[in-house]
Design an enzyme around this catalytic site. Structure first.
Site, PDB file in Angstrom:
ATOM      1  N   HIS A  80     -11.854   2.046   7.260  1.00 32.65           N
ATOM      2  CA  HIS A  80     -10.289   1.662   7.003  1.00 32.65           C
ATOM      3  C   HIS A  80      -9.309   2.686   7.660  1.00 32.65           C
ATOM      4  O   HIS A  80      -8.464   2.152   8.058  1.00 32.65           O
ATOM      5  CB  HIS A  80     -10.185   1.920   5.563  1.00 32.65           C
ATOM      6  CG  HIS A  80      -9.019   1.259   4.912  1.00 32.65           C
ATOM      7  ND1 HIS A  80      -8.338  -0.079   5.528  1.00 32.65           N
ATOM      8  CD2 HIS A  80      -7.950   1.663   4.230  1.00 32.65           C
ATOM      9  CE1 HIS A  80      -7.434  -0.491   4.494  1.00 32.65           C
ATOM     10  NE2 HIS A  80      -6.949   0.780   4.051  1.00 32.65           N
ATOM     11  N   SER A  93      -2.674  -0.232   6.102  1.00 31.28           N
ATOM     12  CA  SER A  93      -2.989  -0.530   4.714  1.00 31.28           C
ATOM     13  C   SER A  93      -1.782  -0.980   3.960  1.00 31.28           C
ATOM     14  O   SER A  93      -1.239  -2.130   4.176  1.00 31.28           O
ATOM     15  CB  SER A  93      -3.804   0.540   4.111  1.00 31.28           C
ATOM     16  OG  SER A  93      -4.267   0.187   2.756  1.00 31.28           O
ATOM     17  N   GLU A 152     -15.021  -1.858   7.608  1.00 30.84           N
ATOM     18  CA  GLU A 152     -14.044  -1.271   6.635  1.00 30.84           C
ATOM     19  C   GLU A 152     -14.083  -2.267   5.205  1.00 30.84           C
ATOM     20  O   GLU A 152     -14.819  -3.317   5.266  1.00 30.84           O
ATOM     21  CB  GLU A 152     -12.767  -0.979   7.443  1.00 30.84           C
ATOM     22  CG  GLU A 152     -12.170  -2.512   7.881  1.00 30.84           C
ATOM     23  CD  GLU A 152     -10.576  -1.983   8.047  1.00 30.84           C
ATOM     24  OE1 GLU A 152      -9.996  -2.151   6.606  1.00 30.84           O
ATOM     25  OE2 GLU A 152     -10.088  -1.991   8.760  1.00 30.84           O
TER      26      GLU A 152
END
Length: 301
Positions: free
Chosen positions: A273, A109, A246
């Site tokens: 995610h 991320s 996600e």
């Protein structure tokens, strides 16, 4: 390299928590997300990659739970340390202090954003880059995550969330219940107990400055994140790994795989995610195959 936990002192005087696991000639450095998250979903990477001879290092970025937490209420401190440049150069300083070179860098991320920036600025130190659940711009992310919300929740719930967002009423209990529903569907699908805490350990000043209140609305500095015009300059072998269920748009991931010259895209079924937890066997199969292929010189898309 020393095994276990080491507290390193940065040149700025702050201290970072680091941990190294495993033995071998292959080095992997892990960058957590958030911003303001911590290292905990990397904790089993040493075990998972031990058969390849990978030594795994991880650290909590400045402000995060196990590292020093500056007083970000001081405007001068916030101005100096809540920046892309600070966190990018922090990666390079950690690399130096841990003695890494010709290494693999994985970022989840926000950590994936740092990985892209690091590959662009400091790519001469990398053997390979792994971008986990991060796209190269936030505009496409916002479009996708809005659609995710509209598909996952009734229209009146979406309208309620938008109303509270317009009011800036992030603490509204019903609003946060809807956020929890979305998190369970698209962020932490497996809802693992092993990395839960009795309190929220997120570094809120860091998270709020860059992201905002939650994963489904961006009010912070990340609104401007966009390196679409730069990623073609990433030259090292690159793995793009995304969950199939996600918050990040897979269409953007497919475009990135075309734009980054030496890249491979893989996706994890039933993964949100945090697909390294949601569907660990597939995630690690993809990661290990990438490392094997780079190591033996057979890497291709």
């Amino acid at each position: 390299m020393k095994q276990g936990t080491t507290i390193i002192t940065l040149d700025n005087g702050y201290h970072l928590w680091t941990n190294t696991q495993g033995e071998g000639d292959i080095q992997l450095l892990c960058l957590h997300g958030g911003p303001g998250g911590n290292h905990e979903y990397w904790e089993n990477f040493g075990d998972e990659l031990s058969d390849l001879g990978v030594q795994v290092s991880m650290y909590d970025q400045l402000g995060s739970w196990y590292s020093d937490q500056p007083d970000y209420s001081d405007p001068e401190i916030a101005k100096k340390y809540l920046t892309y440049d600070y966190f990018l150069d922090e990666v390079e300083e950690v690399r130096q202090k841990l003695g890494l070179d010709n290494f693999y860098l994985i970022g989840q991320s926000w950590g994936g954003a740092l990985t892209m920036m690091y590959a662009l600025k400091y790519g001469q130190h990398l053997k390979g880059a792994i971008i986990s659940s991060m796209v190269d711009n936030i505009e496409e992310y916002v479009t996708h995550v809005n659609k995710v919300r509209e598909d996952a929740l009734p229209a009146d719930a979406v309208a309620y969330m938008k109303q509270k967002e317009a009011e800036g009423n992030w603490d509204d209990a019903q609003y946060q219940k809807y956020v929890d529903v979305l998190n369970a569907g698209y962020v932490d699908r497996k809802q693992p107990t092993s990395i839960r805490h009795l309190i929220d350990t997120t570094a809120k000043p860091v998270y709020n400055a860059f992201q905002g209140d939650n994963e489904f609305v961006i009010t912070g500095k990340l609104k401007e994140w966009d390196v679409r015009d730069q990623i073609h300059n990433i030259k090292v072998p690159t793995l793009l790994t995304f969950g199939e269920h996600e918050t990040m748009p897979l269409d953007s991931a497919r475009r990135m795989a075309r734009d980054i010259p030496n890249s491979r895209l893989v996706t994890t079924p039933n993964g949100g995610h945090h697909h390294m937890i949601d569907n660990a066997p597939v995630y690690f199969d993809h990661l290990k195959q990438f490392i094997k292929d780079v190591e033996d010189g057979s890497f291709n898309k």
